[in-house]
Design a protein around this motif. Structure first.
Motif, PDB file in Angstrom:
ATOM      1  N   UNK A 143       1.463  -3.346  23.889  1.00  0.00           N
ATOM      2  CA  UNK A 143       1.188  -4.731  23.509  1.00  0.00           C
ATOM      3  C   UNK A 143      -0.169  -4.871  22.840  1.00  0.00           C
ATOM      4  N   UNK A 144      -1.081  -3.962  23.087  1.00  0.00           N
ATOM      5  CA  UNK A 144      -2.388  -3.988  22.444  1.00  0.00           C
ATOM      6  C   UNK A 144      -2.409  -3.034  21.260  1.00  0.00           C
ATOM      7  N   UNK A 145      -3.401  -3.226  20.392  1.00  0.00           N
ATOM      8  CA  UNK A 145      -3.543  -2.337  19.245  1.00  0.00           C
ATOM      9  C   UNK A 145      -3.883  -0.918  19.681  1.00  0.00           C
ATOM     10  N   UNK A 146      -4.563  -0.793  20.831  1.00  0.00           N
ATOM     11  CA  UNK A 146      -4.959   0.533  21.321  1.00  0.00           C
ATOM     12  C   UNK A 146      -3.790   1.309  21.897  1.00  0.00           C
ATOM     13  N   UNK A 147      -2.637   0.665  22.083  1.00  0.00           N
ATOM     14  CA  UNK A 147      -1.474   1.347  22.624  1.00  0.00           C
ATOM     15  C   UNK A 147      -1.032   0.747  23.941  1.00  0.00           C
ATOM     16  N   UNK A 148      -0.188   1.484  24.644  1.00  0.00           N
ATOM     17  CA  UNK A 148       0.360   1.002  25.907  1.00  0.00           C
ATOM     18  C   UNK A 148      -0.743   0.960  26.963  1.00  0.00           C
ATOM     19  N   UNK A 149      -0.835  -0.163  27.661  1.00  0.00           N
ATOM     20  CA  UNK A 149      -1.943  -0.386  28.595  1.00  0.00           C
ATOM     21  C   UNK A 149      -1.460  -0.241  30.029  1.00  0.00           C
ATOM     22  N   UNK A 150      -2.154   0.617  30.816  1.00  0.00           N
ATOM     23  CA  UNK A 150      -1.852   0.835  32.231  1.00  0.00           C
ATOM     24  C   UNK A 150      -3.051   0.367  33.045  1.00  0.00           C
ATOM     25  N   UNK A 151      -2.818  -0.472  34.034  1.00  0.00           N
ATOM     26  CA  UNK A 151      -3.903  -1.030  34.845  1.00  0.00           C
ATOM     27  C   UNK A 151      -3.681  -0.698  36.311  1.00  0.00           C
ATOM     28  N   UNK A 152      -4.759  -0.259  36.985  1.00  0.00           N
ATOM     29  CA  UNK A 152      -4.720  -0.010  38.432  1.00  0.00           C
ATOM     30  C   UNK A 152      -5.329  -1.202  39.160  1.00  0.00           C
ATOM     31  N   UNK A 169      -3.956  -8.612  28.780  1.00  0.00           N
ATOM     32  CA  UNK A 169      -2.599  -8.128  28.584  1.00  0.00           C
ATOM     33  C   UNK A 169      -2.440  -6.683  29.015  1.00  0.00           C
ATOM     34  N   UNK A 170      -1.475  -6.412  29.898  1.00  0.00           N
ATOM     35  CA  UNK A 170      -1.180  -5.054  30.358  1.00  0.00           C
ATOM     36  C   UNK A 170       0.334  -4.858  30.323  1.00  0.00           C
ATOM     37  N   UNK A 171       0.758  -3.614  30.246  1.00  0.00           N
ATOM     38  CA  UNK A 171       2.181  -3.279  30.186  1.00  0.00           C
ATOM     39  C   UNK A 171       2.683  -2.661  31.479  1.00  0.00           C
ATOM     40  N   UNK A 172       1.835  -1.878  32.167  1.00  0.00           N
ATOM     41  CA  UNK A 172       2.214  -1.221  33.416  1.00  0.00           C
ATOM     42  C   UNK A 172       1.121  -1.498  34.446  1.00  0.00           C
ATOM     43  N   UNK A 173       1.524  -1.879  35.642  1.00  0.00           N
ATOM     44  CA  UNK A 173       0.581  -2.138  36.727  1.00  0.00           C
ATOM     45  C   UNK A 173       0.865  -1.166  37.863  1.00  0.00           C
ATOM     46  N   UNK A 174      -0.179  -0.486  38.329  1.00  0.00           N
ATOM     47  CA  UNK A 174      -0.100   0.391  39.492  1.00  0.00           C
ATOM     48  C   UNK A 174      -1.042  -0.184  40.538  1.00  0.00           C
ATOM     49  N   UNK A 175      -0.556  -0.429  41.751  1.00  0.00           N
ATOM     50  CA  UNK A 175      -1.424  -1.074  42.718  1.00  0.00           C
ATOM     51  C   UNK A 175      -0.983  -0.883  44.156  1.00  0.00           C
ATOM     52  N   UNK A 176      -1.883  -1.270  45.053  1.00  0.00           N
ATOM     53  CA  UNK A 176      -1.600  -1.260  46.487  1.00  0.00           C
ATOM     54  C   UNK A 176      -1.030  -2.626  46.886  1.00  0.00           C
TER      55      UNK A 176
END
Length: 554
Positions: A143-152, A169-176
Motif C-alpha cells: 500500500x505504500x510506495x516503499x512496498x509491503x508494510x509489516x508492523x509489530x 497504513x500497514x498491510x500485515x500486523x504481527x502482535x501479542x
C-alpha cells in the motif's frame, strides 16, 4: 477412522484421516532419507518471495512447509503441528504474503488497512516473526510506495509510535494478544478487512492465559477469512478453539522418519549436580571445545539474573532475558546475542519461547524443567534447521523425582543421572572440556562507550597517552611544610590536607604566576557553655556539650 492411504512421489508416505463428523482432515507425513524437498518456486510461490528467500539462503522447503504451502496458497484453513525448529514461521508466512499481494487470491486490494494478522504469545517471538516477514516481502508491492508494510505491535513500547504507524497504513500486523486487543478497542487497529489470520505457538498462548483475549479478537475479524493455527502440541482447549473458529481445517503433522519428541541431532547429557557447584560447573562447560552460542535456562527470573551476573564476573560475554527486565533491555540482549557480541544468553522459559537462532550449539538447563513439554521446548533451541547440538541438564537432588517423570514421559532411559561435580573427570571427557579449564576466563578489554570515556581510560592505563602531572603538597596555613608558600599552578589540586594539630590547611589562590601572600586563618576557641565572648556555637561529639560560644569579633 482411517479412510485411505496413498503413495506419493515427493513423500515416502501420506496418511489422510477423516473425522467421523467430517469436520477435520488430518495429513501425516514421514520423510525418508532419500526424499528431496521441492523449492518454493516449484510449489507456486511468487517470484519476488522466492528471490527474497534465496538472498537469505533459503531455497528448499522443510517438511511442514512442503505440506502446508499447497493448501495455504489455495486459501484453506489448516492446523500445522511440528516440533520447534521445523520451519513453521515460513510455513504460514510465505502463503500469507503470497495471497495478500496477489490479485484474485480471495483477499481485497491493499489500501493501508491490515489484510493479515499474526497473533503470537511473546514480544521476542513477535519481533522475530516480523523480521522474517520483512525479509521475505522486501520485493513485494504494498500500500505504500516503499512496498509491503509489516508492523509489530506488542506491550512494553509506547502506544503513540504504534498508532502513528497504523495511521500511515500497514498491510500485515504481527502482535501479542493484549496490545492488539487494546488498540482494537480504541479504534486504532481496524480488523474488519482481515483476510488471513494466523495463530502461532497456540499452546504457549494457552499456557499464558491469552485464550480469552484471542477469542475476543476472533470475534472482531470477518467470518470470510483464511485461518491458520500452528503449534508444537495440541492440548484439548486448542483443539476446541480450532473447531470453533476454523472452517473444516486440515490438520497437518510432518516429521522425519522414526522421529521422537526431541531432535535426534541433539546430544543429551543429564547430570545430578549440587546447587552450590552449578555455577562452577557451568563455567567449565562454557569452555568446551567447539562451543558456539549458548542458551542457559532457569525457572525463575531472579535465578536468571543471578546466573548472568555471576558469569559476567567470571569473564564470559553474557546477557539475560527475563520478565523483570524492560522491553528495551531485553531487545538489546537479544540483538547482541544474534550479532555475536555476546555468546551466552540466560533466559527464563517464557521469555525464550520461540526465539529462533540457528547457530546455538549448546543448551544448558541450569534448573530442571517443570515438565516434559518445557524440556522439549528448551532443548529445541539447539539442533535447529538440520544442525547438531548439545543439551545439558543439571538436576538438583530435590528435582530428581521431577526429572524421573520427564524421563518416563519422553522415554529417554536416564532415570537416575550420574552425580557430577565441576571437577569430575567424566564431565571433561564427555563435553570435550580442556583439562586446564578453570572457573574463570581472562576478561577482554572493555568496549569503548559512546562518549569515549572507557577508551580514554584504557589508553591512559596502557601508557599510550601521557599522564597529567599532579603534585600534591601538604600545607599548613597556606604554606608547605618546608616553609615555602604553596604554588597554586604547580599543585593544580583542590584537595586539602589536614595538619598534625587537626586544623585544615587553606586552599591556595588562583594561578596568577606569582605566589600570593598566605591568608590568615580564623581560629576558633572552644569555651564552656555560657562563658566567653558571644558567637556561633560549635558542637563537640566527644563531650555531649550542646552549645559552645565563640568570639564574634574579627
Amino acid at each position: 477412522m482411517r479412510a485411505e492411504t496413498r503413495k506419493a512421489g515427493p513423500l515416502s508416505k501420506i496418511t489422510i484421516d477423516h473425522e467421523d463428523d467430517a469436520s477435520e482432515t488430518t495429513v501425516s507425513a514421514q520423510l525418508d532419507s532419500t526424499h528431496v524437498p521441492p523449492t518454493f518456486g516449484e510449489l507456486g510461490v511468487r517470484d519476488e518471495i522466492v528471490r527474497a528467500l534465496a538472498e537469505v539462503g533459503i531455497e528448499r522447503t522443510f517438511a511442514i512447509q512442503e505440506l502446508t504451502l499447497p493448501l495455504a496458497l489455495a486459501g484453506d484453513d489448516l492446523i500445522g503441528q511440528a516440533r520447534t525448529g521445523m520451519g513453521k514461521t515460513f510455513g504460514f508466512g510465505v502463503p500469507l504474503l503470497h495471497r495478500i499481494a496477489t490479485e484474485g487470491s480471495g483477499t481485497t486490494t491493499l489500501d493501508g488497512t491490515p489484510r493479515a494478522l499474526v497473533i503470537v504469545p511473546t514480544r521476542e517471538l513477535c519481533i522475530q516473526v516480523t523480521n522474517d516477514l520483512v525479509n521475505a516481502s522486501k520485493y513485494l508491492p504494498g500500500s505504500r510506495k516503499s512496498g509491503l508494510e509489516v508492523l509489530s505491535i506488542y506491550g512494553g513500547r509506547p502506544y503513540e509510535q504504534q498508532i502513528d504507524e497504523l495511521k500511515k497504513g500497514v498491510d500485515v500486523v504481527v502482535g501479542t494478544p493484549g496490545r492488539l486487543l487494546d488498540l482494537a478497542n480504541q479504534g486504532h487497529l481496524i480488523l474488519g478487512k482481515i483476510g488471513v489470520l494466523v495463530m502461532d505457538e497456540a499452546d504457549e498462548m494457552l499456557d499464558l492465559g491469552f485464550l480469552p483475549d484471542i477469542e475476543r479478537i476472533l470475534t472482531m475479524v470477518p467470518d470470510r477469512r483464511q485461518t491458520m493455527l500452528f503449534s508444537a502440541t495440541m492440548p484439548g482447549p486448542i483443539i476446541t478453539l480450532a473447531r470453533t473458529f476454523l472452517n473444516r481445517p486440515t490438520h497437518i503433522r510432518a516429521e522425519e522418519a522414526e522421529s521422537s519428541a526431541v531432535h535426534e541431532r541433539t546430544q543429551q547429557f543429564i547430570y545430578r549436580a549440587h546447587a552450590l557447584d552449578k555455577a562452577e560447573l557451568v563455567a567449565r562447560v562454557l569452555q568446551a571445545e567447539g562451543r558456539g552460542a549458548t542458551m542457559i535456562f532457569t525457572r525463575t527470573k531472579r535465578t536468571a539474573q543471578k546466573v548472568a551476573d555471576d558469569l559476567v564476573e567470571r569473564g564470559f560475554a553474557c546477557g539475560a532475558v527475563h520478565g523483570d527486565l524492560g522491553q528495551i533491555a531485553r531487545e538489546k540482549a537479544l540483538d547482541k546475542f544474534r550479532s555475536g557480541k555476546i555468546d551466552v544468553l540466560v533466559a527464563t522459559d517464557v521469555a525464550a519461547r520461540g526465539i529462533d537462532i540457528d547457530d546455538v550449539t549448546h543448551v544448558i538447563n541450569y534448573q530442571c524443567p517443570e515438565d516434559e513439554k518445557t524440556y522439549v521446548h528448551r532443548i529445541g533451541r539447539t539442533g535447529r534447521a538440520g544442525r547438531t547440538g548439545i543439551a545439558i541438564t543439571l538436576v538438583d537432588w530435590d528435582d530428581v523425582p521431577r526429572w524421573q517423570l520427564i524421563d518416563k514421559a519422553l522415554d529417554l532411559g536416564i532415570p537416575d543421572p550420574i552425580e557430577t561435580y565441576s571437577s569430575s573427570p567424566h564431565l571433561f571427557e564427555e563435553l570435550n572440556i580442556p583439562s586446564d579449564a578453570t572457573g574463570r576466563v581472562r576478561k577482554a578489554a572493555p568496549a569503548a562507550s559512546e562518549n569515549g570515556e572507557k577508551r580514554e581510560r584504557v589508553e591512559r592505563e596502557s601508557g599510550s597517552r601521557p599522564k597529567r602531572n599532579r603534585v600534591r603538597r601538604r600545607t599548613v596555613r597556606g604554606k608547605s611544610t618546608d616553609g615555602s608558600a604553596t604554588d597554586a599552578a604547580a599543585t593544580g589540586s583542590d584537595d586539602s590536607a589536614k595538619a598534625e594539630n587537626g586544623s585544615v590547611a587553606a586552599e591556595t589562590g588562583e594561578d596568577t604566576g606569582a605566589s600570593a601572600p598566605a591568608r590568615r586563618r580564623r581560629r576558633r576557641r572552644r569555651t564552656r557553655s555560657g562563658e566567653g565572648p558571644a558567637g556561633r556555637a560549635e558542637q563537640q561529639d566527644t563531650s555531649n556539650v550542646e552549645a559552645v560560644s565563640t568570639s564574634s569579633a574579627r
